[in-house]
Design a protein around this motif. Structure first.
Motif, PDB file in Angstrom:
ATOM      1  N   CYS A   1       0.672  -1.406  -0.198  1.00  0.00           N
ATOM      2  CA  CYS A   1      -0.183   0.163   0.129  1.00  0.00           C
ATOM      3  C   CYS A   1       0.536   1.457  -0.490  1.00  0.00           C
ATOM      4  N   ALA A   2       0.514   2.113  -0.651  1.00  0.00           N
ATOM      5  CA  ALA A   2       1.495   3.564  -0.340  1.00  0.00           C
ATOM      6  C   ALA A   2       0.446   5.028  -0.148  1.00  0.00           C
TER       7      ALA A   2
ATOM      8  N   GLY B   1      -3.411 -11.437   9.506  1.00  0.00           N
ATOM      9  CA  GLY B   1      -1.835 -12.144   9.381  1.00  0.00           C
ATOM     10  C   GLY B   1      -1.207 -12.392   8.497  1.00  0.00           C
ATOM     11  N   LEU B   2      -1.566 -11.375   7.487  1.00  0.00           N
ATOM     12  CA  LEU B   2      -0.681 -11.274   6.165  1.00  0.00           C
ATOM     13  C   LEU B   2       1.195 -10.329   6.269  1.00  0.00           C
ATOM     14  N   GLU B   3       1.249  -9.693   5.623  1.00  0.00           N
ATOM     15  CA  GLU B   3       3.201  -9.219   5.626  1.00  0.00           C
ATOM     16  C   GLU B   3       2.658  -8.153   4.536  1.00  0.00           C
ATOM     17  N   CYS B   4       2.885  -7.132   5.105  1.00  0.00           N
ATOM     18  CA  CYS B   4       1.885  -5.854   3.782  1.00  0.00           C
ATOM     19  C   CYS B   4       2.766  -4.594   4.447  1.00  0.00           C
ATOM     20  N   ARG B   5       3.543  -3.827   3.665  1.00  0.00           N
ATOM     21  CA  ARG B   5       3.969  -3.131   3.793  1.00  0.00           C
ATOM     22  C   ARG B   5       3.567  -1.739   3.332  1.00  0.00           C
ATOM     23  N   HIS B   6       3.514  -0.618   3.893  1.00  0.00           N
ATOM     24  CA  HIS B   6       3.113   1.343   3.575  1.00  0.00           C
ATOM     25  C   HIS B   6       3.894   1.400   3.443  1.00  0.00           C
ATOM     26  N   LEU B   7       3.686   1.697   1.934  1.00  0.00           N
ATOM     27  CA  LEU B   7       5.132   2.843   2.048  1.00  0.00           C
ATOM     28  C   LEU B   7       4.557   4.561   1.620  1.00  0.00           C
ATOM     29  N   LEU B   8       5.439   5.530   2.400  1.00  0.00           N
ATOM     30  CA  LEU B   8       5.348   6.158   2.540  1.00  0.00           C
ATOM     31  C   LEU B   8       6.028   7.492   1.871  1.00  0.00           C
TER      32      LEU B   8
ATOM     33  N   VAL C   1       2.793  -0.955  -6.575  1.00  0.00           N
ATOM     34  CA  VAL C   1       1.956  -1.002  -5.430  1.00  0.00           C
ATOM     35  C   VAL C   1       0.287  -1.525  -5.876  1.00  0.00           C
ATOM     36  N   ILE C   2       0.314  -2.169  -4.805  1.00  0.00           N
ATOM     37  CA  ILE C   2      -2.267  -2.831  -5.225  1.00  0.00           C
ATOM     38  C   ILE C   2      -2.197  -2.022  -4.372  1.00  0.00           C
TER      39      ILE C   2
END
Length: 540
Positions: free
Chosen positions: A32-33, A64-71, A245-246
């Motif tokens: 996510c971004a 329980g899932l791996e998620c990155r939030h890019l800023l 990015v999703i």
């Protein structure tokens, strides 16, 4: 796994994002971004750019899932103009990257971008927002995007063709004229500004020649050049593809024909071989009481300003409970008391198991993240009560504790922190001077002497009833005195005439206690003033 019966917007987007991520990049962390430009104060409207993907990313982590939030900090953007209140000499920096512009006068930060990033970084930590920061200055100047830049330049004719579908005759692309469109803007090696024009480019050698308005010019190899950036409408889709990015929301201004979102949706696949993210449009965030903030701060409130007067869970809740497309307002005036009443009411509904699924979901997202609960006030006395108490006591700790002990059984001020501190800051910063409460030091003898027999009798009834020193007892007393005078029991249902008599009695008490026709709720005021002082001021 989250309850699939939840109907809140966050869960629905999380479902969609997880499904799309499984299709696009199975087995990889979900991305996510957000993107923010530290060109000036990052306000509460900008915060929605971060909170929307944060809430979705956090829900994905809860499952329980791996998620990155890019800023992404767009700190390699050009400095466009000198804001009001800044030394006009800063105009010499217009056109430079934000990280090459000196911080505003008096700042301790290294540059303009860092100065405006810092308050938000602190606020996001308090809000429990977990993210991976990306400096676009570092990305561009370290050559991370070199291949993507070469691809964009090689495909410049195709990019120009897409842009031409939206380009108006009256307004050609701001980067360069359509006939010699170039999607890469060098920063001048001499003056550091982007007042440059590409005069020649060789696709085979990647030799690029440019001239600058300052008079400087040079030829560089784009395959080695790290002092420039792609223009925005190309930069954004490039990053979507590069970062995979999703999910990334954007404001309403990005969704008009020819905007970066619309154009980027075509360029991301045609040029960079990627896909456009799921991207809800979010509405504006308004402010109530902004005029007061504007006069004291000189600008639109930022998240740090909101967190001075409200706890982090309440601010999170304001963003969580509304769908992105719904606008809402954040209160800096007395409306904050109503917001807190609504928040506390929801907390009681949750505790009693009476909250609707969407209400419960928004509440849980406000008070905790996947990493755990946010700090909370152990003994949440009503915000409006705390504001009244600190207003009356001018923040005196012993007096405040005495009143809160009598009001609500508070044994130590730590029990009402951090809410008490937030209420005190609201009183200090946002309660107008003409609404501040100042209890009289001595009786208003002139007013007392002018009163009639019935009014003196009412004041004696009040003084005699002060023995029931509880909030409920004092409430019953102030409403009951006019009933007793009329020969009615204190629990009699009030008639319109009785309500008029009660209002007249309340006004008399306010004038005798605080020299005004209005003030804080009378039971709270009486509790704050104390029985002996009340008896003295009402002449009984």
């Amino acid at each position: 796994m989250a309850d699939s019966a939840e109907t809140d917007w966050v869960s629905r987007f999380a479902d969609e994002v997880i499904s799309e991520a499984e299709r696009r990049a199975p087995g990889k962390p979900i991305v996510c971004a957000s993107g923010l430009s530290p060109s000036g104060p990052i306000h509460l409207g900008n915060l929605r750019e971060v909170m929307t993907p944060h809430l979705v990313a956090d829900e994905i982590r809860r499952r329980g899932l791996e998620c990155r939030h890019l800023l992404s900090w767009d700190d390699y953007d050009r400095f466009r103009r000198v804001p009001a209140g800044i030394d006009p000499s800063w105009a010499e920096h217009i056109g430079k990257p934000l990280t090459s512009v000196p911080a505003p006068p008096g700042s301790t930060f290294a540059n303009w971008a860092e100065h405006f990033k810092a308050p938000l970084v602190t606020a996001l930590a308090e809000l429990g927002v977990e993210y991976d920061p990306i400096s676009q200055t570092e990305q561009y100047t370290s050559g991370v995007y070199r291949e993507q830049i070469l691809t964009a330049v090689r495909e410049r004719a195709g990019i120009d063709a897409v842009l031409s579908r939206y380009r108006l005759k009256q307004a050609a692309e701001s980067e360069q004229a359509a006939d010699d469109y170039f999607p890469y803007k060098p920063y001048c090696d001499l003056c550091e500004r982007d007042l440059t024009t590409v005069t020649a480019y060789d696709d085979e050698t990647t030799e690029l020649a440019y001239t600058c308005e300052c008079g400087f010019g040079e030829t560089v190899r784009l395959a080695e050049h790290d002092r420039g950036k792609l223009v925005w409408k190309v930069d954004w889709p490039m990053r979507w593809a590069y970062e995979g990015v999703i999910f990334e929301p954007s404001g309403v201004d990005h969704h008009s024909p020819g905007s970066a979102w619309i154009v980027g949706g075509q360029l991301v696949g045609e040029v960079f071989g990627g896909q456009q993210p799921i991207g809800p449009m979010y509405a504006f965030v308004g402010i109530t009481g902004m005029a007061k903030m504007s006069s004291s701060k000189g600008g639109v409130p930022i998240p740090a300003d909101a967190l001075e007067i409200m706890e982090a869970p309440l601010l999170r809740w304001l963003y969580a409970r509304r769908k992105p497309a719904q606008s809402f307002k954040i209160a800096f005036d007395q409306e904050i008391q109503r917001l807190y009443d609504e928040w506390d009411s929801l907390g009681r509904k949750v505790a009693a198991g009476q909250a609707q699924p969407a209400e419960l979901a928004a509440y849980n997202r406000a008070v905790s993240t996947a990493a755990g609960p946010l700090p909370a006030t152990p003994h949440p006395v009503a915000y409006r009560t705390l504001a009244s108490v600190v207003d009356i006591t001018t923040g005196h700790a012993e007096q405040t504790l005495r009143i809160l002990r009598d009001l609500d059984g508070v044994e130590a001020l730590d029990e009402v922190a951090p809410r008490l501190g937030r209420a005190q800051r609201w009183v200090e910063l946002h309660l107008p001077a003409d609404q501040r409460t100042r209890v009289r030091e001595s009786p208003d003898q002139e007013l007392l002497d002018s009163l009639g027999q019935d009014e003196h009798k009412a004041l004696r009834l009040l003084a005699d009833g002060l023995d029931d020193w509880t909030l409920e007892g004092l409430t019953a007393l102030v409403y009951g005195v006019p009933k007793l005078q009329a020969g009615l029991p204190v629990d009699a249902k009030p008639t319109p005439e009785m309500k008029t008599a009660q209002r007249a009695f309340f006004t008399l008490l306010y004038r005798l206690l605080v020299g005004s026709d209005t003030g804080p709720r009378l039971p709270t005021l009486l509790m704050a003033v104390g029985a002996e002082r009340v008896r003295k001021l009402v002449g009984a």
